[in-house]
Write a protein that holds these residues in place. Structure first.
Motif, short mmCIF file in Angstrom:
data_model
loop_
_atom_site.label_atom_id
_atom_site.label_comp_id
_atom_site.label_asym_id
_atom_site.label_seq_id
_atom_site.Cartn_x
_atom_site.Cartn_y
_atom_site.Cartn_z
N PHE A 156 0.81 -1.21 0.00
CA PHE A 156 0.00 0.00 0.00
C PHE A 156 0.85 1.26 0.00
N TRP A 157 2.14 1.13 0.30
CA TRP A 157 3.04 2.29 0.29
C TRP A 157 3.33 2.72 -1.14
N GLY A 158 3.17 1.79 -2.10
CA GLY A 158 3.30 2.11 -3.52
C GLY A 158 4.72 2.20 -4.04
N HIS A 208 1.57 9.90 7.35
CA HIS A 208 1.71 8.58 6.74
C HIS A 208 2.58 7.77 7.68
N GLU A 226 -4.72 9.10 5.57
CA GLU A 226 -5.44 8.65 4.38
C GLU A 226 -4.84 7.36 3.85
N ASP A 272 -4.69 3.62 2.21
CA ASP A 272 -5.40 2.98 1.12
C ASP A 272 -6.69 2.37 1.67
N ASN A 277 -6.58 -1.14 2.88
CA ASN A 277 -5.63 -1.47 3.94
C ASN A 277 -6.38 -1.58 5.28
N GLU A 305 -14.60 7.70 2.26
CA GLU A 305 -13.67 7.10 1.30
C GLU A 305 -13.59 8.07 0.13
N LYS A 361 -5.32 7.06 -6.03
CA LYS A 361 -5.45 6.13 -4.91
C LYS A 361 -6.80 6.29 -4.25
N ARG A 362 -7.47 5.17 -4.04
CA ARG A 362 -8.70 5.16 -3.25
C ARG A 362 -8.27 5.07 -1.79
N ALA A 363 -8.68 6.05 -1.00
CA ALA A 363 -8.22 6.15 0.38
C ALA A 363 -9.39 6.34 1.33
#
Length: 188
Positions: free
Chosen positions: A43-45, A106, A141, A143, A146, A163, A179-181
């Protein structure tokens, strides 16, 4: 034991001494790469990055006055990457009404050899104390998929928000995919 200069230090009950030191891209890139390239950090990308990529990302972040990266140490051992930012200078501001006194965060917890009951909760407690020193509200925020991060933040007292879809950012020095968060908020 680390010798980096602390920007924050706190004894956390049941945890030990939490120290935060600014990320030094040259010194810390290999360590950070070892964390962000693991499956658990998907999820950190940054799973497909190289050590040089990580160094460049954190060198860019280090050049900003609105975004900051810290290594969190527990009794001298690095245990997490913690980033703070001004929401008004970030894409998240397109998804909620950022207020004066807000700070965005984060968190990437380092891989652990053996799980330790209460470790993450105590770490988050110390990190939120740091973030709320000079701010009224934290926005996180993670993911939206997650579930572990969302559950951890809710257990730490964060209120779930909507969301949202964080828009893609494409600049010469940075690329962030859409990103969907899930927004989460913690007030002082």
């Amino acid at each position: 034991m680390t010798t980096t200069e602390a920007v924050y230090e706190q004894a956390v009950d049941g945890f030990g001494t939490l120290r935060l030191a600014r990320v030094d891209p040259a010194r810390d890139a290999a360590l950070l790469h070892s964390w962000v390239s693991e499956e658990r950090a998907r999820f950190w990308g940054m799973r497909e990055t190289t050590v040089d990529d990580v160094r460049e990302v954190y060198a860019h972040l280090d050049s900003l006055t609105t975004h900051h990266a810290f290594l969190a140490y527990r009794d001298g051992e690095p245990v997490a990457l913690f980033q703070t930012y001004e929401p008004g200078a970030d894409r998240v501001s397109e998804c909620y009404d950022a207020q004066p006194g807000d700070i965005g965060v984060h968190l990437l917890i380092a891989p652990a050899g053996a799980p330790e009951r209460g470790f993450s909760a105590r770490l988050v407690k110390g990190l939120t104390a740091f973030a709320l020193q000079d701010h009224r509200r934290i926005v996180a925020e993670p993911d939206a998929a997650n579930d572990k991060a969302i559950a951890l933040l809710v257990r730490a007292g964060f209120e779930p928000g909507p969301e949202v879809v964080l828009p893609e950012i494409v600049l010469p020095e940075v690329h962030l995919a859409e990103k969907r968060a899930r927004l989460l908020f913690l007030s002082r």
